[in-house]
Design a protein around this motif. Structure first.
Motif, PDB file in Angstrom:
ATOM      1  N   LEU A  85      -2.139   7.961   5.685  1.00 10.67           N
ATOM      2  CA  LEU A  85      -1.257   7.283   6.632  1.00 10.67           C
ATOM      3  C   LEU A  85      -1.242   5.786   6.356  1.00 10.67           C
ATOM      4  CD1 LEU A  85       0.405   7.304   9.345  1.00 10.67           C
ATOM      5  CD2 LEU A  85      -1.789   7.016  10.515  1.00 10.67           C
ATOM      6  N   VAL A  86      -0.037   5.219   6.233  1.00  7.93           N
ATOM      7  CA  VAL A  86       0.142   3.771   6.128  1.00  7.93           C
ATOM      8  C   VAL A  86       1.086   3.348   7.251  1.00  7.93           C
ATOM      9  CG1 VAL A  86       1.047   1.870   4.745  1.00  7.93           C
ATOM     10  CG2 VAL A  86      -0.211   3.713   3.627  1.00  7.93           C
ATOM     11  N   THR A  87       0.700   2.316   7.996  1.00  6.55           N
ATOM     12  CA  THR A  87       1.509   1.848   9.124  1.00  6.55           C
ATOM     13  C   THR A  87       2.131   0.494   8.802  1.00  6.55           C
ATOM     14  OG1 THR A  87       0.089   2.993  10.708  1.00  6.55           O
ATOM     15  CG2 THR A  87       1.481   1.238  11.570  1.00  6.55           C
ATOM     16  N   LEU A  88       3.448   0.416   8.954  1.00  5.18           N
ATOM     17  CA  LEU A  88       4.173  -0.852   8.801  1.00  5.18           C
ATOM     18  C   LEU A  88       4.441  -1.396  10.203  1.00  5.18           C
ATOM     19  CD1 LEU A  88       6.850   0.156   6.100  1.00  5.18           C
ATOM     20  CD2 LEU A  88       4.476  -0.556   5.765  1.00  5.18           C
ATOM     21  N   ASP A  89       3.733  -2.456  10.590  1.00  6.46           N
ATOM     22  CA  ASP A  89       3.866  -2.956  11.957  1.00  6.46           C
ATOM     23  C   ASP A  89       4.350  -4.399  12.029  1.00  6.46           C
ATOM     24  OD1 ASP A  89       1.598  -4.181  11.027  1.00  6.46           O
ATOM     25  OD2 ASP A  89       0.230  -3.284  12.490  1.00  6.46           O
ATOM     26  N   ARG A  90       4.620  -5.006  10.886  1.00  2.00           N
ATOM     27  CA  ARG A  90       5.200  -6.354  10.936  1.00  2.00           C
ATOM     28  C   ARG A  90       6.705  -6.252  11.084  1.00  2.00           C
ATOM     29  NH1 ARG A  90       4.752 -11.470   6.636  1.00  2.00           N
ATOM     30  NH2 ARG A  90       6.051 -12.874   7.887  1.00  2.00           N
ATOM     31  N   ASN A  91       7.240  -6.844  12.132  1.00  3.53           N
ATOM     32  CA  ASN A  91       8.659  -6.779  12.428  1.00  3.53           C
ATOM     33  C   ASN A  91       9.357  -8.042  11.922  1.00  3.53           C
ATOM     34  OD1 ASN A  91      10.987  -7.593  14.388  1.00  3.53           O
ATOM     35  ND2 ASN A  91      10.754  -5.392  14.731  1.00  3.53           N
ATOM     36  N   TYR A  92      10.476  -7.867  11.216  1.00  3.05           N
ATOM     37  CA  TYR A  92      11.229  -8.987  10.659  1.00  3.05           C
ATOM     38  C   TYR A  92      12.516  -9.253  11.450  1.00  3.05           C
ATOM     39  CZ  TYR A  92       8.121  -8.596   6.649  1.00  3.05           C
ATOM     40  OH  TYR A  92       7.011  -8.564   5.836  1.00  3.05           O
ATOM     41  N   ARG A  93      12.693  -8.574  12.568  1.00  4.97           N
ATOM     42  CA  ARG A  93      13.957  -8.625  13.291  1.00  4.97           C
ATOM     43  C   ARG A  93      13.866  -9.446  14.573  1.00  4.97           C
ATOM     44  NH1 ARG A  93      15.410  -2.899  14.818  1.00  4.97           N
ATOM     45  NH2 ARG A  93      16.085  -2.815  12.649  1.00  4.97           N
ATOM     46  N   ARG A 121       0.836  -1.204   0.000  1.00  4.81           N
ATOM     47  CA  ARG A 121       0.000   0.000   0.000  1.00  4.81           C
ATOM     48  C   ARG A 121       0.873   1.257   0.000  1.00  4.81           C
ATOM     49  NH1 ARG A 121      -2.997  -2.850   3.771  1.00  4.81           N
ATOM     50  NH2 ARG A 121      -2.182  -1.607   5.520  1.00  4.81           N
ATOM     51  N   ALA A 122       1.955   1.226   0.780  1.00  7.19           N
ATOM     52  CA  ALA A 122       2.850   2.376   0.836  1.00  7.19           C
ATOM     53  C   ALA A 122       3.535   2.611  -0.507  1.00  7.19           C
ATOM     54  CB  ALA A 122       3.901   2.172   1.927  1.00  7.19           C
ATOM     55  N   VAL A 123       3.923   1.542  -1.180  1.00 11.51           N
ATOM     56  CA  VAL A 123       4.620   1.661  -2.465  1.00 11.51           C
ATOM     57  C   VAL A 123       3.696   2.199  -3.558  1.00 11.51           C
ATOM     58  CG1 VAL A 123       5.671   0.314  -4.332  1.00 11.51           C
ATOM     59  CG2 VAL A 123       6.362  -0.086  -1.957  1.00 11.51           C
ATOM     60  N   GLU A 124       2.469   1.730  -3.604  1.00 10.59           N
ATOM     61  CA  GLU A 124       1.553   2.076  -4.700  1.00 10.59           C
ATOM     62  C   GLU A 124       0.748   3.348  -4.450  1.00 10.59           C
ATOM     63  OE1 GLU A 124       0.221  -2.057  -6.738  1.00 10.59           O
ATOM     64  OE2 GLU A 124      -0.594  -1.755  -4.716  1.00 10.59           O
ATOM     65  N   HIS A 125       0.763   3.855  -3.223  1.00 11.83           N
ATOM     66  CA  HIS A 125      -0.126   4.947  -2.853  1.00 11.83           C
ATOM     67  C   HIS A 125      -0.005   6.166  -3.774  1.00 11.83           C
ATOM     68  CE1 HIS A 125      -0.965   8.807  -0.813  1.00 11.83           C
ATOM     69  NE2 HIS A 125      -2.014   8.159  -0.349  1.00 11.83           N
ATOM     70  N   GLY A 126      -1.131   6.566  -4.351  1.00 19.36           N
ATOM     71  CA  GLY A 126      -1.242   7.832  -5.050  1.00 19.36           C
ATOM     72  C   GLY A 126      -0.419   7.984  -6.308  1.00 19.36           C
ATOM     73  N   VAL A 127       0.131   6.898  -6.835  1.00 22.50           N
ATOM     74  CA  VAL A 127       0.959   7.000  -8.044  1.00 22.50           C
ATOM     75  C   VAL A 127       0.050   6.922  -9.263  1.00 22.50           C
ATOM     76  CG1 VAL A 127       2.872   6.021  -9.347  1.00 22.50           C
ATOM     77  CG2 VAL A 127       2.888   5.923  -6.835  1.00 22.50           C
ATOM     78  N   GLY A 128       0.091   7.967 -10.089  1.00 17.20           N
ATOM     79  CA  GLY A 128      -0.761   8.012 -11.269  1.00 17.20           C
ATOM     80  C   GLY A 128      -0.296   7.066 -12.360  1.00 17.20           C
ATOM     81  N   PRO A 129      -1.088   6.937 -13.436  1.00 16.01           N
ATOM     82  CA  PRO A 129      -0.772   5.991 -14.522  1.00 16.01           C
ATOM     83  C   PRO A 129       0.595   6.215 -15.151  1.00 16.01           C
ATOM     84  CG  PRO A 129      -3.003   6.858 -14.753  1.00 16.01           C
ATOM     85  CD  PRO A 129      -2.361   7.651 -13.666  1.00 16.01           C
ATOM     86  N   SER A 130       1.066   7.451 -15.173  1.00 15.51           N
ATOM     87  CA  SER A 130       2.373   7.748 -15.767  1.00 15.51           C
ATOM     88  C   SER A 130       3.372   8.221 -14.724  1.00 15.51           C
ATOM     89  CB  SER A 130       2.218   8.827 -16.850  1.00 15.51           C
ATOM     90  OG  SER A 130       1.326   8.400 -17.853  1.00 15.51           O
ATOM     91  N   GLY A 131       3.121   7.842 -13.491  1.00 17.31           N
ATOM     92  CA  GLY A 131       4.039   8.214 -12.419  1.00 17.31           C
ATOM     93  C   GLY A 131       3.852   9.619 -11.900  1.00 17.31           C
ATOM     94  N   LEU A 144       2.242   9.734   4.657  1.00 14.72           N
ATOM     95  CA  LEU A 144       3.075   9.479   5.821  1.00 14.72           C
ATOM     96  C   LEU A 144       3.122   7.974   6.055  1.00 14.72           C
ATOM     97  CD1 LEU A 144       4.600  10.149   8.465  1.00 14.72           C
ATOM     98  CD2 LEU A 144       2.370  10.501   9.558  1.00 14.72           C
ATOM     99  N   VAL A 145       4.326   7.405   6.052  1.00 13.14           N
ATOM    100  CA  VAL A 145       4.512   5.984   6.342  1.00 13.14           C
ATOM    101  C   VAL A 145       5.113   5.867   7.735  1.00 13.14           C
ATOM    102  CG1 VAL A 145       5.587   3.819   5.641  1.00 13.14           C
ATOM    103  CG2 VAL A 145       4.883   5.481   3.898  1.00 13.14           C
TER     104      VAL A 145
END
Length: 685
Positions: free
Chosen positions: A296-304, A14-24, A31-32
């Motif tokens: 707002l996009v929240t990243l709450d999965r921890n890989y550490r 969701r954070a990567v794709e947010h608000g990106v138009g068809p031609s960038g 806010l991430v």
């Protein structure tokens, strides 16, 4: 394109794709909130790559990080991600991602682009902190403030106050009241000093570190310049936004007033740099800076970290007064809870850590996979003694930096003076190196240069000081050759050859220091020009081997010792946190306001979330303090940090160390009395 997104978790995607138009084309502000160990860097790199793959022009993407190394790593990662889709074409596209760097580095580039419009001489040079403090001291002396009846603040304090005012956009009186109350009586004199300091910088055509942001921000207050600046970039992405100050937030708002194309990434729970004027308010208030508010996009999965470590860290930060709500989670199950280890004093604390570190090493963990963290650098003193006694190699971060070494600063001063002969700090430093040249002689020479339209010609026409002779003539010839442009990077070799006789005369360890200068030449070979070399080295200096305080060069493995501030962004299998008691965490010096206490809580949270598998929080019961006003040296008893109240104790494994049996071994052996002193004396008779 779906292939590069499929490996992301849903929140990252969701954070990567947010608000990106068809031609960038740019979309609404984003806010991430990226929790510790949640793949923040990977997500941001994927967003940049996604923008490019969708058609955004990489030359119109501005990516700002907090170190040049981080920007280079981010750019390389973007290239790898894009390369999976485009193959060879990706290299050219990511090479065009030229606006990636630190706030200060980007500021320096933009100022050079706009020098004609804002009245700056394009040949300006940049002072590092030490040079700025030296100039502040020179101005301080000229104003008579070094001879006041009561002691005026030292040069370093004056520069720190000035810097805090600039970066926090706060009036002097407010800064003095909140951060430097002992200097409050000098407000009028400090204003005069700072005004004279600014005038001195302008006369000498130098900028200090703070000017790179201040000029940028002031530039952006002019509507036409602001519009031109904003139009240069379709997308602006900022990493570690929780570490920005008010001045940096003002710059971003001026670049993108409506927020379109603006993405900031950070974690309010890791905002720990208020001493650098960073403010957690920037990230907490970011959504409402714009209308409509930023998404707002929240990243709450921890890989550490393991689940028990995260449960304890979540418990600590959940008690914060204000935060973006998130609870880190992980698939890494474990039965081992973080340990709260009660020990009698700092000596036992050191012994426990060394034993645990060596046991972990026997189980297969290297020393480098383990770290000891502390609130303040001097907290590690007893541990360093024990590590040395047990022959355990270690690195302690926070030592002298490469560019702070006197011989390196001397050589760089020569290059800076050739670049900008009105730089009095550089000129004064160099002339002091010449035998027979004292402060008065150097000042006269610099006064002659500053009064001339051609400073170098004035220097060349001046008579050599009587006792300087050939050394003075060699200095003038070298400066003239460097200013004429002997070719880069051979200019550095020319500078080194002039300096080496002085190096031999001044320093006993000249051979070791010469190796540093050769290393500097090697670094210089990676830069296209002297100007770029001086700018980048001032803004992002390399670390010295002296950062590795306890590491004999023969040891390839060593334990990490670090302040919590320096550990941010790092991770280790096992982490030991010293002195998790009131008075140390929170520090006695940081309990004056709610904001200070909340930052201390975040410091503990940052320390805890560095651990992957094992976490040990140390609770020494007493400290030996020196020079107490009432009664001299004495023991002070400590209580567990207030950030781990009784309600959270179930999240920890509580341990007392050593056990009573071990303690009993330290009783004197009964019935034995040996006069070893007499035996030692007898050895020499």
């Amino acid at each position: 394109m779906a292939a590069i997104l499929d490996r992301l978790n849903p929140a990252q995607r969701r954070a990567v794709e947010h608000g990106v138009g068809p031609s960038g084309e740019p979309g609404p502000p984003l806010l991430v909130i990226a929790g510790a160990g949640s793949g923040k860097t990977n997500t941001l790199a994927h967003r940049v790559a996604y923008l490019i793959l969708k058609g955004a022009d990489p030359r119109r993407i501005l990516l700002m990080t907090f170190s040049r190394r981080a920007a280079a790593e981010m750019t390389a990662r973007v290239g790898r991600i894009a390369g999976e889709m485009l193959g060879g074409k990706a290299a050219a596209m990511t090479e065009a991602l030229t606006w990636a760097g630190t706030f200060h580095g980007i500021g320096a580039r933009l100022l050079r682009d706009y020098t004609e419009v804002i009245g700056l001489d394009p040949a300006f040079t940049i002072h590092d902190r030490e040079d700025s403090a030296d100039l502040m001291n020179l101005v301080r002396h000229n104003l008579g403030l070094s001879k006041t009846e009561s002691r005026f603040p030292a040069k370093g304090t004056c520069l720190a106050i000035y810097s805090r005012c600039v970066n926090s956009e706060a009036p002097l009186e407010q800064v003095l009241g909140s951060a430097y109350p002992w200097c409050a009586g000098w407000a009028a004199e400090l204003k005069d000093l700072f005004a004279a300091y600014v005038e001195a910088k302008q006369r000498q055509n130098v900028l200090d570190y703070d000017d790179l942001l201040l000029y940028w921000a002031q530039m952006a207050t002019e509507p036409q310049i602001a519009a031109d600046l904003g139009a240069r970039f379709d997308h602006v992405l900022v990493d570690e936004y929780q570490d920005t100050n008010r001045l940096q937030a003002s710059i971003l708002t001026a670049l993108k007033p409506d927020g379109r194309g603006l993405t900031v990434v950070g974690d309010d729970a890791q905002s720990i740099y208020s001493f650098r004027a960073a403010t957690v308010r920037n990230i907490l208030d970011f959504p409402k800076r714009f209308a409509p508010p930023a998404d707002l996009v929240t990243l709450d999965r921890n890989y550490r970290s393991t689940e028990p470590i995260l449960a304890a860290a979540n418990g600590v930060i959940a008690l914060a007064r204000e935060r973006f709500t998130k609870n880190l989670w992980t698939d890494r199950a474990s039965a081992q809870r973080p340990a709260l280890v009660a020990v009698r004093d700092e000596t036992d604390q050191a012994r426990y850590i060394v034993e645990q570190v060596l046991e972990a090493r026997e189980r297969g963990a290297t020393l480098k996979q383990q770290a000891v963290l502390f609130r303040t650098s001097h907290h590690s003193g007893p541990l360093e003694v024990e590590l040395t006694r047990r022959n355990v190699p270690f690195v302690k971060f926070g030592g002298l930096k490469f560019l702070d070494a006197a011989h390196v600063k001397d050589l760089l001063a020569l290059l800076r003076f050739a670049e900008n002969p009105r730089d009095r700090v550089a000129g004064f430093r160099l002339m002091h190196l010449i035998p027979g040249v004292g402060p008065a002689t150097a000042q006269r020479a610099l006064d002659t240069m500053s009064a001339s339209a051609d400073p170098l010609a004035a220097l060349g026409q001046s008579l050599p000081p009587p006792r300087a002779g050939d050394d003075w003539r060699a200095f003038v010839a070298t400066i003239s050759a460097l200013a004429a442009g002997a070719g880069w990077p051979t200019e550095l070799e020319l500078a080194r050859r002039w300096y080496e006789p002085h190096l031999e005369r001044i320093h006993e360890d000249a051979a070791m220091r010469r190796a540093d200068l050769l290393q500097l030449e090697q670094i210089a070979s990676g830069y296209p020009s002297r100007q770029r070399f001086l700018t980048d080295l001032t803004l992002d200096p390399p670390d010295a081997t002296s950062d590795q305080a306890g590491v004999p060069m023969r040891d390839e493995d060593y334990l990490i010792l670090s302040t919590i501030h320096s550990a941010k962004g790092q991770e280790w299998k096992s982490v030991y946190v010293l002195n998790v008691v009131d008075g140390c965490m929170p520090s006695d010096l940081a309990t004056g306001t709610t904001a200070e206490l909340e930052e201390e809580r975040r410091l503990l949270y940052v320390a805890m979330t560095r651990a992957k598998d094992e976490l040990h929080l140390m609770l020494p019961q007493r400290f030996f303090t020196h020079g107490q006003a009432a009664g001299g040296d004495r023991h002070v008893y400590a209580a567990r940090t207030r950030f781990i109240p009784d309600a959270l104790l179930s999240l920890f494994e509580r341990t007392n160390w050593p056990q009573a049996a071990a303690a009993s071994l330290r009783r004197p052996v009964e019935g034995v009395r040996v006069d070893l002193g007499a035996r030692m004396r007898g050895m020499w008779r």
